[in-house]
Enzyme design. Structure first.
Site, PDB file in Angstrom:
ATOM      1  N   ASP A  29      30.242  63.797  40.384  1.00  0.00           N
ATOM      2  CA  ASP A  29      28.967  63.081  40.464  1.00  0.00           C
ATOM      3  C   ASP A  29      28.918  62.350  41.810  1.00  0.00           C
ATOM      4  O   ASP A  29      29.804  61.530  42.113  1.00  0.00           O
ATOM      5  CB  ASP A  29      28.895  62.076  39.298  1.00  0.00           C
ATOM      6  CG  ASP A  29      27.591  61.283  39.270  1.00  0.00           C
ATOM      7  OD1 ASP A  29      26.812  61.370  40.237  1.00  0.00           O
ATOM      8  OD2 ASP A  29      27.379  60.557  38.277  1.00  0.00           O
ATOM      9  N   GLU A  79      48.602  56.620  63.715  1.00  0.00           N
ATOM     10  CA  GLU A  79      49.553  57.284  62.827  1.00  0.00           C
ATOM     11  C   GLU A  79      49.241  58.779  62.788  1.00  0.00           C
ATOM     12  O   GLU A  79      49.694  59.487  61.902  1.00  0.00           O
ATOM     13  CB  GLU A  79      49.541  56.654  61.433  1.00  0.00           C
ATOM     14  CG  GLU A  79      48.185  56.572  60.766  1.00  0.00           C
ATOM     15  CD  GLU A  79      48.262  55.954  59.385  1.00  0.00           C
ATOM     16  OE1 GLU A  79      48.990  56.484  58.542  1.00  0.00           O
ATOM     17  OE2 GLU A  79      47.571  54.945  59.152  1.00  0.00           O
ATOM     18  N   CYS A 111      48.016  51.742  59.091  1.00  0.00           N
ATOM     19  CA  CYS A 111      46.721  51.316  59.627  1.00  0.00           C
ATOM     20  C   CYS A 111      46.769  50.005  60.386  1.00  0.00           C
ATOM     21  O   CYS A 111      45.754  49.607  60.955  1.00  0.00           O
ATOM     22  CB  CYS A 111      45.715  51.172  58.493  1.00  0.00           C
ATOM     23  SG  CYS A 111      45.396  52.706  57.650  1.00  0.00           S
ATOM     24  N   THR A 152      37.673  60.035  51.071  1.00  0.00           N
ATOM     25  CA  THR A 152      37.897  58.852  51.935  1.00  0.00           C
ATOM     26  C   THR A 152      38.390  59.257  53.326  1.00  0.00           C
ATOM     27  O   THR A 152      38.652  58.391  54.152  1.00  0.00           O
ATOM     28  CB  THR A 152      38.911  57.866  51.311  1.00  0.00           C
ATOM     29  OG1 THR A 152      40.220  58.457  51.331  1.00  0.00           O
ATOM     30  CG2 THR A 152      38.554  57.498  49.885  1.00  0.00           C
ATOM     31  N   SER A 201      48.165  51.901  45.595  1.00  0.00           N
ATOM     32  CA  SER A 201      47.955  51.418  46.973  1.00  0.00           C
ATOM     33  C   SER A 201      46.913  50.304  47.006  1.00  0.00           C
ATOM     34  O   SER A 201      47.006  49.384  47.825  1.00  0.00           O
ATOM     35  CB  SER A 201      47.562  52.575  47.905  1.00  0.00           C
ATOM     36  OG  SER A 201      46.248  53.026  47.643  1.00  0.00           O
ATOM     37  N   HIS A 233      40.471  45.666  56.547  1.00  0.00           N
ATOM     38  CA  HIS A 233      40.787  47.080  56.717  1.00  0.00           C
ATOM     39  C   HIS A 233      39.997  47.851  55.663  1.00  0.00           C
ATOM     40  O   HIS A 233      40.005  47.486  54.482  1.00  0.00           O
ATOM     41  CB  HIS A 233      42.289  47.335  56.553  1.00  0.00           C
ATOM     42  CG  HIS A 233      42.597  48.789  56.392  1.00  0.00           C
ATOM     43  ND1 HIS A 233      42.176  49.723  57.323  1.00  0.00           N
ATOM     44  CD2 HIS A 233      43.216  49.479  55.398  1.00  0.00           C
ATOM     45  CE1 HIS A 233      42.549  50.916  56.921  1.00  0.00           C
ATOM     46  NE2 HIS A 233      43.176  50.815  55.755  1.00  0.00           N
ATOM     47  N   LYS A 242      35.569  44.601  47.450  1.00  0.00           N
ATOM     48  CA  LYS A 242      36.538  44.288  46.384  1.00  0.00           C
ATOM     49  C   LYS A 242      37.550  43.262  46.884  1.00  0.00           C
ATOM     50  O   LYS A 242      37.909  42.321  46.186  1.00  0.00           O
ATOM     51  CB  LYS A 242      37.338  45.547  46.021  1.00  0.00           C
ATOM     52  CG  LYS A 242      36.730  46.457  44.987  1.00  0.00           C
ATOM     53  CD  LYS A 242      37.567  47.753  45.011  1.00  0.00           C
ATOM     54  CE  LYS A 242      37.145  48.765  44.007  1.00  0.00           C
ATOM     55  NZ  LYS A 242      37.750  48.582  42.692  1.00  0.00           N
ATOM     56  N   ASN A 276      37.609  56.642  56.476  1.00  0.00           N
ATOM     57  CA  ASN A 276      38.770  55.889  56.957  1.00  0.00           C
ATOM     58  C   ASN A 276      39.172  56.391  58.347  1.00  0.00           C
ATOM     59  O   ASN A 276      39.328  57.592  58.559  1.00  0.00           O
ATOM     60  CB  ASN A 276      39.942  56.071  55.975  1.00  0.00           C
ATOM     61  CG  ASN A 276      41.049  55.041  56.178  1.00  0.00           C
ATOM     62  OD1 ASN A 276      41.023  54.254  57.118  1.00  0.00           O
ATOM     63  ND2 ASN A 276      42.016  55.049  55.266  1.00  0.00           N
ATOM     64  N   SER A 308      49.744  50.655  54.983  1.00  0.00           N
ATOM     65  CA  SER A 308      50.590  51.044  53.851  1.00  0.00           C
ATOM     66  C   SER A 308      52.044  51.088  54.256  1.00  0.00           C
ATOM     67  O   SER A 308      52.388  51.274  55.421  1.00  0.00           O
ATOM     68  CB  SER A 308      50.151  52.411  53.335  1.00  0.00           C
ATOM     69  OG  SER A 308      48.971  52.265  52.582  1.00  0.00           O
TER      70      SER A 308
HETATM   71  P1  HMG Z   1      39.834  58.179  42.084  1.00  0.00           P
HETATM   72  O1  HMG Z   1      40.913  57.980  41.111  1.00  0.00           O
HETATM   73  O2  HMG Z   1      39.320  59.538  42.228  1.00  0.00           O
HETATM   74  O3  HMG Z   1      38.579  57.286  41.755  1.00  0.00           O
HETATM   75  O4  HMG Z   1      40.337  57.669  43.501  1.00  0.00           O
HETATM   76  P2  HMG Z   1      38.351  56.229  40.584  1.00  0.00           P
HETATM   77  O5  HMG Z   1      38.322  56.905  39.288  1.00  0.00           O
HETATM   78  O6  HMG Z   1      39.247  55.038  40.770  1.00  0.00           O
HETATM   79  O7  HMG Z   1      36.869  55.817  40.966  1.00  0.00           O
HETATM   80  C1  HMG Z   1      36.592  55.111  42.119  1.00  0.00           C
HETATM   81  C2  HMG Z   1      35.452  54.148  41.828  1.00  0.00           C
HETATM   82  O8  HMG Z   1      34.274  54.923  41.568  1.00  0.00           O
HETATM   83  C3  HMG Z   1      35.680  53.294  40.581  1.00  0.00           C
HETATM   84  O9  HMG Z   1      35.114  52.029  40.835  1.00  0.00           O
HETATM   85  C4  HMG Z   1      34.876  54.027  39.511  1.00  0.00           C
HETATM   86  O10 HMG Z   1      34.454  53.190  38.454  1.00  0.00           O
HETATM   87  C5  HMG Z   1      33.696  54.502  40.340  1.00  0.00           C
HETATM   88  P3  HMG Z   1      35.949  50.679  40.521  1.00  0.00           P
HETATM   89  O11 HMG Z   1      36.244  50.694  39.080  1.00  0.00           O
HETATM   90  O12 HMG Z   1      37.210  50.791  41.352  1.00  0.00           O
HETATM   91  O13 HMG Z   1      35.042  49.595  40.985  1.00  0.00           O
HETATM   92  N1  HMG Z   1      33.006  55.673  39.755  1.00  0.00           N
HETATM   93  C6  HMG Z   1      31.676  55.792  39.734  1.00  0.00           C
HETATM   94  N2  HMG Z   1      30.688  54.976  40.158  1.00  0.00           N
HETATM   95  C7  HMG Z   1      29.400  55.406  39.997  1.00  0.00           C
HETATM   96  N3  HMG Z   1      29.073  56.579  39.391  1.00  0.00           N
HETATM   97  C8  HMG Z   1      30.034  57.423  38.956  1.00  0.00           C
HETATM   98  C9  HMG Z   1      31.407  57.038  39.119  1.00  0.00           C
HETATM   99  N4  HMG Z   1      32.588  57.610  38.798  1.00  0.00           N
HETATM  100  C10 HMG Z   1      33.570  56.770  39.201  1.00  0.00           C
HETATM  101  N5  HMG Z   1      29.704  58.579  38.381  1.00  0.00           N
HETATM  102  C11 HMG Z   1      41.070  56.261  45.259  1.00  0.00           C
HETATM  103  C12 HMG Z   1      39.983  56.513  44.216  1.00  0.00           C
HETATM  104  C13 HMG Z   1      40.596  55.154  46.197  1.00  0.00           C
HETATM  105  C14 HMG Z   1      42.337  55.825  44.553  1.00  0.00           C
HETATM  106  C15 HMG Z   1      41.291  57.581  46.058  1.00  0.00           C
HETATM  107  O14 HMG Z   1      40.151  57.891  46.800  1.00  0.00           O
HETATM  108  C16 HMG Z   1      42.493  57.523  46.981  1.00  0.00           C
HETATM  109  O15 HMG Z   1      43.616  57.794  46.582  1.00  0.00           O
HETATM  110  N6  HMG Z   1      42.230  57.192  48.275  1.00  0.00           N
HETATM  111  C17 HMG Z   1      43.305  57.126  49.298  1.00  0.00           C
HETATM  112  C18 HMG Z   1      44.135  55.867  49.182  1.00  0.00           C
HETATM  113  C19 HMG Z   1      43.381  54.622  49.517  1.00  0.00           C
HETATM  114  O16 HMG Z   1      42.323  54.647  50.124  1.00  0.00           O
HETATM  115  N7  HMG Z   1      43.952  53.443  49.165  1.00  0.00           N
HETATM  116  C20 HMG Z   1      43.383  52.168  49.512  1.00  0.00           C
HETATM  117  C21 HMG Z   1      44.436  51.067  49.718  1.00  0.00           C
HETATM  118  S1  HMG Z   1      45.787  51.597  50.749  1.00  0.00           S
HETATM  119  C22 HMG Z   1      45.172  51.445  52.377  1.00  0.00           C
HETATM  120  O17 HMG Z   1      44.143  50.875  52.590  1.00  0.00           O
HETATM  121  C23 HMG Z   1      45.982  52.067  53.492  1.00  0.00           C
HETATM  122  C24 HMG Z   1      45.448  53.390  54.016  1.00  0.00           C
HETATM  123  O18 HMG Z   1      44.330  53.165  54.832  1.00  0.00           O
HETATM  124  C25 HMG Z   1      46.535  54.131  54.798  1.00  0.00           C
HETATM  125  C26 HMG Z   1      47.278  53.408  55.897  1.00  0.00           C
HETATM  126  O19 HMG Z   1      47.576  52.234  55.854  1.00  0.00           O
HETATM  127  O20 HMG Z   1      47.679  54.125  56.816  1.00  0.00           O
HETATM  128  C27 HMG Z   1      45.003  54.302  52.907  1.00  0.00           C
END
Ligand code: HMG
Length: 410
Positions: A29, A79, A111, A152, A201, A233, A242, A276, A308
């Site tokens: 969706d 990175e 990052c 992302t 994460s 970030h 958030k 990102n 991370s």
């Molecule tokens: P996911 O499991 O597919 O998604 O991955 P989800 O089920 O958690 O859903 C995401 C949000 O969408 C949720 O909102 C859902 O409710 C909502 P929340 O509850 O969190 O507020 N949702 C909807 N909303 C409207 N209509 C719908 C619907 N369905 C769901 N139909 C995840 C999400 C971010 C985990 C994934 O994308 C991921 O693994 N991303 C990569 C890791 C990441 O970004 N981590 C962030 C912190 S770590 C960081 O920032 C460092 C980094 O930049 C790397 C570095 O440092 O080098 C990553």
């Protein structure tokens, strides 16, 4: 004497993918992308774009009107490095024709190495106030087709000139740090895509935010109420909101929901369209804030950098009167608006494109319309070009005190 940002500029790849196409292809969706994580488009590099070409183009913009002979150091934070040994800063140094009596280095900690680069630059100009330091943050975020991280993904670069003549903002040298050994996201040398424990994460990010803020408060006595704006970030746009609401709760802020939104929303205008960009994400957020119509002179901004693995850093800056005149003439939104749309098939083809691993000669297809492009590899050596066809910028190797002797033949 004040130290801080004299210039800041962005670069993004020529193409972007509409996440509505990705949602359709993955059977998701689209509201999950648009509302759930806050992403609308993903910046996608073509095979002839990499962190060097993105970083060099951002730096070219950042250096408009700056005396290049005063650049003493180029720090390249990434990175997504292109070599295990040679710094991407050296390629950029050559492409931009920077002085030869210049230090060039690459830095890494996921990052947040861009933030360490910024603070190393501040320390350097404090020791040599007549010098200027070019800090480049550039990355390409890759997770894996069909993974939760895929929507992302993104790419981009931000270049900043740090000096003792800041025109945009002064930076407080005090920083609240937090480091812990955590496997929330990492990329072993043998992989092109990151490994990530996504939900974990996010928890680690929040923990690092709390701890870094606490450390900053101990260092400076300043807290949540000391700032009118915040930049975070942004691994995805909703993370900024958030994180801010989480921090407000932890410090028991008395601000209303709409007041809290107003503190962070101006920094969230670019990320939905880029995804990102790892080291560059926080600073794209800063540019997004600075490019708002409102005059922000005198405002203090709380900045949270997260990498991370993990490290968090909380620091602050103060926006200077007249800062808008020091921003690039072409706004980031204008640069983003000129991008070309990509279809799913091309996105997946480019994603799967791999360079030969044996050093055999390889020419990239000419796709990028940006000032610099990655032309290919020959004999294990990367080749870069300017779009005007010259292989290198006419180098200004001379400074007031130093003229480099020519290199010996190979
Ligand atoms: P996911 O499991 O597919 O998604 O991955 P989800 O089920 O958690 O859903 C995401 C949000 O969408 C949720 O909102 C859902 O409710 C909502 P929340 O509850 O969190 O507020 N949702 C909807 N909303 C409207 N209509 C719908 C619907 N369905 C769901 N139909 C995840 C999400 C971010 C985990 C994934 O994308 C991921 O693994 N991303 C990569 C890791 C990441 O970004 N981590 C962030 C912190 S770590 C960081 O920032 C460092 C980094 O930049 C790397 C570095 O440092 O080098 C990553």
């Amino acid at each position: 004497m004040k130290f801080g940002l004299e210039r800041i500029a962005v670069e993004v790849p020529r193409h972007s993918l509409d996440l509505a196409l990705l949602a359709e292809a993955r059977g998701v969706d689209v509201k999950k992308y648009h509302q759930g994580i806050g992403q609308e488009f993903m910046a996608v590099p073509s095979p002839d774009e990499d962190v060097v070409t993105l970083g060099a183009a951002a730096a070219e913009r950042a250096l408009e009107g700056v005396d290049r002979n005063r650049i003493r150091t180029v720090i390249f934070a990434t990175e997504s490095g292109v070599d295990q040994s040679k710094a991407a800063a050296i390629y950029v140094h050559k492409l931009l024709g920077l002085p030869r009596n210049c230090r060039t280095v690459e830095m890494k900690q996921a990052c947040c190495s861009g933030t360490s680069a910024l603070h190393f630059a501040l320390a350097s100009v404090a020791l040599e106030p007549e010098s200027k330091i070019l800090v480049i943050c550039a990355d390409i975020a890759r997770y894996g087709l069909g993974t939760a991280g895929e929507p992302t993904q993104g790419a981009g670069a931000v270049a900043m000139v740090v000096s003792s003549q800041p025109k945009i903002a002064t930076i407080n040298p005090k920083v609240g740090y937090f480091t812990d050994d955590v496997m929330d996201f990492w990329r072993p040398n043998y992989r092109e895509e990151a490994l990530v424990d996504g939900k974990y994460s996010i928890k680690v990010y929040m923990h690092a935010l709390e701890q870094a803020c606490k450390a900053y408060h101990i260092e400076t006595g300043e807290g949540f109420d000391s700032f009118q704006h915040f930049c975070y970030h942004l691994p995805f746009t909703r993370m900024g909101l958030k994180a801010h609401l989480h921090l407000a709760k932890v410090v028991e802020s008395s601000l209303t929901g709409s007041e809290l939104h107003a503190q962070v929303q101006p920094s969230l205008q670019l990320n939905p369209k880029t995804g990102n960009a790892y080291t560059a994400s926080l600073y794209m957020g800063l540019l997004s804030l600075l490019e708002q119509q409102e005059d922000l002179a005198g405002r203090k901004v709380g900045m949270f950098s997260y990498g991370s693995g993990c490290m968090g850093a909380f620091f602050s800056l103060e926006i200077l009167a007249g800062y808008k005149e020091a921003l690039p003439q072409e706004s980031s939104q204008e640069i983003l608006a000129k991008r070309e749309a990509l279809d799913m098939a091309t996105y997946e083809t480019w994603y799967e494109t791999r360079m030969p691993q044996d050093g055999s000669a390889f020419d990239t297809p000419h796709i990028s319309d940006r000032p610099f492009r990655f032309a290919g590899v020959a004999d294990h050596k990367r080749r870069y070009e300017r779009l005007d066809g010259r292989l290198e910028h006419s180098s200004s190797s001379a400074s007031e005190h130093f003229v480099a002797a020519p290199l010996p033949d190979s």
